[in-house]
Design a protein around this motif. Sequence first.
Motif, PDB file in Angstrom:
ATOM      1  N   PRO A  66     -14.068  19.012   3.261  1.00 51.10           N
ATOM      2  CA  PRO A  66     -13.072  17.960   3.510  1.00 51.10           C
ATOM      3  C   PRO A  66     -13.000  17.620   4.993  1.00 51.10           C
ATOM      4  N   VAL A  67     -12.571  16.400   5.276  1.00 49.85           N
ATOM      5  CA  VAL A  67     -12.348  15.939   6.646  1.00 49.85           C
ATOM      6  C   VAL A  67     -10.859  15.634   6.786  1.00 49.85           C
ATOM      7  N   HIS A  68     -10.247  16.183   7.831  1.00 48.46           N
ATOM      8  CA  HIS A  68      -8.819  15.990   8.063  1.00 48.46           C
ATOM      9  C   HIS A  68      -8.597  15.165   9.328  1.00 48.46           C
ATOM     10  N   ASP A  69      -7.504  14.425   9.341  1.00 49.01           N
ATOM     11  CA  ASP A  69      -7.112  13.696  10.539  1.00 49.01           C
ATOM     12  C   ASP A  69      -6.693  14.722  11.588  1.00 49.01           C
ATOM     13  N   PRO A  70      -7.382  14.774  12.731  1.00 44.98           N
ATOM     14  CA  PRO A  70      -7.058  15.818  13.715  1.00 44.98           C
ATOM     15  C   PRO A  70      -5.691  15.641  14.350  1.00 44.98           C
ATOM     16  N   ARG A  71      -5.076  14.460  14.199  1.00 49.44           N
ATOM     17  CA  ARG A  71      -3.766  14.236  14.807  1.00 49.44           C
ATOM     18  C   ARG A  71      -2.654  14.940  14.050  1.00 49.44           C
ATOM     19  N   ASP A  72      -2.732  14.932  12.715  1.00 46.67           N
ATOM     20  CA  ASP A  72      -1.645  15.533  11.946  1.00 46.67           C
ATOM     21  C   ASP A  72      -2.124  16.411  10.800  1.00 46.67           C
ATOM     22  N   GLY A  73      -3.444  16.543  10.631  1.00 45.69           N
ATOM     23  CA  GLY A  73      -3.994  17.450   9.634  1.00 45.69           C
ATOM     24  C   GLY A  73      -4.069  16.909   8.227  1.00 45.69           C
ATOM     25  N   HIS A  74      -3.662  15.648   7.987  1.00 49.48           N
ATOM     26  CA  HIS A  74      -3.699  15.194   6.599  1.00 49.48           C
ATOM     27  C   HIS A  74      -5.130  14.822   6.193  1.00 49.48           C
ATOM     28  N   LEU A  75      -5.407  14.964   4.912  1.00 46.73           N
ATOM     29  CA  LEU A  75      -6.750  14.763   4.368  1.00 46.73           C
ATOM     30  C   LEU A  75      -7.126  13.291   4.399  1.00 46.73           C
ATOM     31  N   ILE A  76      -8.329  12.979   4.927  1.00 51.00           N
ATOM     32  CA  ILE A  76      -8.764  11.579   4.958  1.00 51.00           C
ATOM     33  C   ILE A  76     -10.071  11.366   4.203  1.00 51.00           C
TER      34      ILE A  76
ATOM     35  N   ALA B 182     -10.730   0.478   5.696  1.00 52.97           N
ATOM     36  CA  ALA B 182      -9.509   1.215   6.015  1.00 52.97           C
ATOM     37  C   ALA B 182      -9.763   2.674   6.357  1.00 52.97           C
ATOM     38  N   SER B 183     -10.922   3.216   6.009  1.00 56.77           N
ATOM     39  CA  SER B 183     -11.172   4.638   6.181  1.00 56.77           C
ATOM     40  C   SER B 183     -11.363   5.010   7.649  1.00 56.77           C
ATOM     41  N   PRO B 184     -10.621   5.989   8.166  1.00 59.81           N
ATOM     42  CA  PRO B 184     -10.861   6.465   9.530  1.00 59.81           C
ATOM     43  C   PRO B 184     -12.267   7.025   9.704  1.00 59.81           C
ATOM     44  N   ILE B 185     -12.877   7.495   8.609  1.00 59.88           N
ATOM     45  CA  ILE B 185     -14.215   8.090   8.708  1.00 59.88           C
ATOM     46  C   ILE B 185     -15.251   7.042   9.093  1.00 59.88           C
ATOM     47  N   ALA B 186     -14.971   5.751   8.846  1.00 59.49           N
ATOM     48  CA  ALA B 186     -15.923   4.707   9.243  1.00 59.49           C
ATOM     49  C   ALA B 186     -16.242   4.782  10.726  1.00 59.49           C
TER      50      ALA B 186
ATOM     51  N   ARG C 231     -14.084  -1.919  -7.902  1.00 59.64           N
ATOM     52  CA  ARG C 231     -14.753  -3.212  -7.767  1.00 59.64           C
ATOM     53  C   ARG C 231     -15.288  -3.359  -6.344  1.00 59.64           C
ATOM     54  N   PRO C 232     -16.322  -4.196  -6.142  1.00 62.17           N
ATOM     55  CA  PRO C 232     -16.916  -4.329  -4.798  1.00 62.17           C
ATOM     56  C   PRO C 232     -15.903  -4.677  -3.719  1.00 62.17           C
ATOM     57  N   GLU C 233     -14.956  -5.556  -4.019  1.00 59.53           N
ATOM     58  CA  GLU C 233     -13.985  -5.924  -2.999  1.00 59.53           C
ATOM     59  C   GLU C 233     -13.043  -4.767  -2.675  1.00 59.53           C
ATOM     60  N   GLU C 234     -12.752  -3.928  -3.684  1.00 56.17           N
ATOM     61  CA  GLU C 234     -11.926  -2.742  -3.434  1.00 56.17           C
ATOM     62  C   GLU C 234     -12.685  -1.726  -2.593  1.00 56.17           C
ATOM     63  N   LEU C 235     -13.977  -1.549  -2.901  1.00 60.29           N
ATOM     64  CA  LEU C 235     -14.803  -0.631  -2.122  1.00 60.29           C
ATOM     65  C   LEU C 235     -14.854  -1.078  -0.663  1.00 60.29           C
ATOM     66  N   HIS C 236     -15.074  -2.372  -0.433  1.00 60.31           N
ATOM     67  CA  HIS C 236     -15.123  -2.867   0.949  1.00 60.31           C
ATOM     68  C   HIS C 236     -13.798  -2.638   1.657  1.00 60.31           C
ATOM     69  N   ARG C 237     -12.691  -2.903   0.966  1.00 57.35           N
ATOM     70  CA  ARG C 237     -11.373  -2.698   1.570  1.00 57.35           C
ATOM     71  C   ARG C 237     -11.179  -1.239   1.962  1.00 57.35           C
ATOM     72  N   ASP C 238     -11.567  -0.315   1.067  1.00 60.96           N
ATOM     73  CA  ASP C 238     -11.365   1.098   1.338  1.00 60.96           C
ATOM     74  C   ASP C 238     -12.302   1.607   2.428  1.00 60.96           C
TER      75      ASP C 238
ATOM     76  N   GLU D  63     -14.353  -9.286  10.468  1.00 58.04           N
ATOM     77  CA  GLU D  63     -14.050  -9.848  11.784  1.00 58.04           C
ATOM     78  C   GLU D  63     -12.538  -9.867  12.035  1.00 58.04           C
ATOM     79  N   LEU D  64     -11.763 -10.234  11.025  1.00 63.39           N
ATOM     80  CA  LEU D  64     -10.311 -10.270  11.211  1.00 63.39           C
ATOM     81  C   LEU D  64      -9.726  -8.871  11.358  1.00 63.39           C
ATOM     82  N   SER D  65     -10.374  -7.895  10.759  1.00 64.09           N
ATOM     83  CA  SER D  65      -9.933  -6.516  10.968  1.00 64.09           C
ATOM     84  C   SER D  65     -10.060  -6.145  12.443  1.00 64.09           C
ATOM     85  N   ARG D  66     -11.132  -6.610  13.079  1.00 65.81           N
ATOM     86  CA  ARG D  66     -11.315  -6.335  14.510  1.00 65.81           C
ATOM     87  C   ARG D  66     -10.306  -7.110  15.346  1.00 65.81           C
TER      88      ARG D  66
END
Length: 438
Positions: free
Chosen positions: A177-187, A78-82, A68-75, A374-377
Amino acid sequence: MSFPSLDTALPAGVDVREHARLLRRVHDAALSGRPAPAPPRPVVRDSWARVRRLGIDPDSGPPPRTARPEELHRDRTASPIAEVLPLIRRSLVPVAEQADHIMLVTDAAGQILWREGSYRVRSVGDRLGLIEGAYWNEASTGTNAIGTALAVGRPVQIYSAEHYVRNLHTLTCACAPVHDPRDGHLIGAVDVTGPVSTVHPSTLALVHTAARLAEAHLQSMHHTHLERLRSVAAPMLAGLNEPALVVDESGWTAAAVHMEPVRRVLLPRHRNGAGTTTWLPALGECSLEPLPGGWLVRPGPRGESTPVSVTLDLAAPEPTVAVAGHSGEWAYRPSPRHTELLLLLAVHRHGRTARQLSQDLFDSPEHVVTVRAELSRVRRRLGGIIESRPYRFDSEVRVRVHVPGGPEGLLPSSTAPAVRQLRQTDAERITGMTIGHP
């Protein structure tokens, strides 16, 4: 930038049309049980075996599940790739548009978070379900570059009839794939997709390079954030004569005094309240105090903890937020919008939903996405102080609001309906007040 040899879909010197016809015969043979004219590549063979076990129908694969649109926005939020999306765009979108491709960026579950590139191919993607919010893991759409790259954890190119579901045979796609360079987990992953006629073996190297650049930039940003956190915390640490760590929101250590630093602290998902104590692996009982973008962690048993206080000073020439705890004080200047939000959260200690805050700020409940962004910031700066669901100050935090003496001086440039209401009816009530527990 070095990387291992990549398993491209096209053998050297092959005629692409003839190779596509061969792949269709291989696909038909594999599904019918007849001898195949050639074996599929190992990565494709293994993927076909997985999706057969999942029960995917090659002739009428189900449309991918779509958020759903609100789920897409949330994800997306939350994504480090943003944080590195502009870099990925610069690396891939111009090439994708010129080559009649689209660029896709997904999360670790294969959900397409962003899609850009050729208008014509986006129209094709619309028909196939290759859209933002759709899940393109193997369990949803069978063998495809996104799902298979995420499954095997390395770059994958899938061409024509290497796709398990037949209506995808018109596509060629390459994904890394893109991995988190800090610990190698998939993001997540980056992908370039287009018509079969546009296939090129170098596309796989292109997306792999973009993914590696994104990882390198994330690593650089993390180092910069830790340096900034270390600088903010230095005055506090200089005044301590007991063990302490400064960690970011994910628990990565920026600085330590009077103790051997650990690389990372496993912070609890739900904090027990700013300024209170919690048990941490390897450190035992610790107190946590919020910092801008992180936490001050003090191991060892404590007596009664010192409450954290927040002062929103609206009487200063520029509004400021000051946070004080056992170990010292730090401050920053919020933007006008963030000042409005902090004032409203100070007045409504029981909390406000995103919809209520949208009404407060815009006189309409239709700006929930903007409010959440804004609240996320705000929470990146005050993550240990501002809670969510609903948005509110932590119940253990003491909040003070300093406002000018006259009602007209309460954020005079603000046009937010709720702030205008405070100016008209409630300014005297909140002038110089201290807001304690709800």
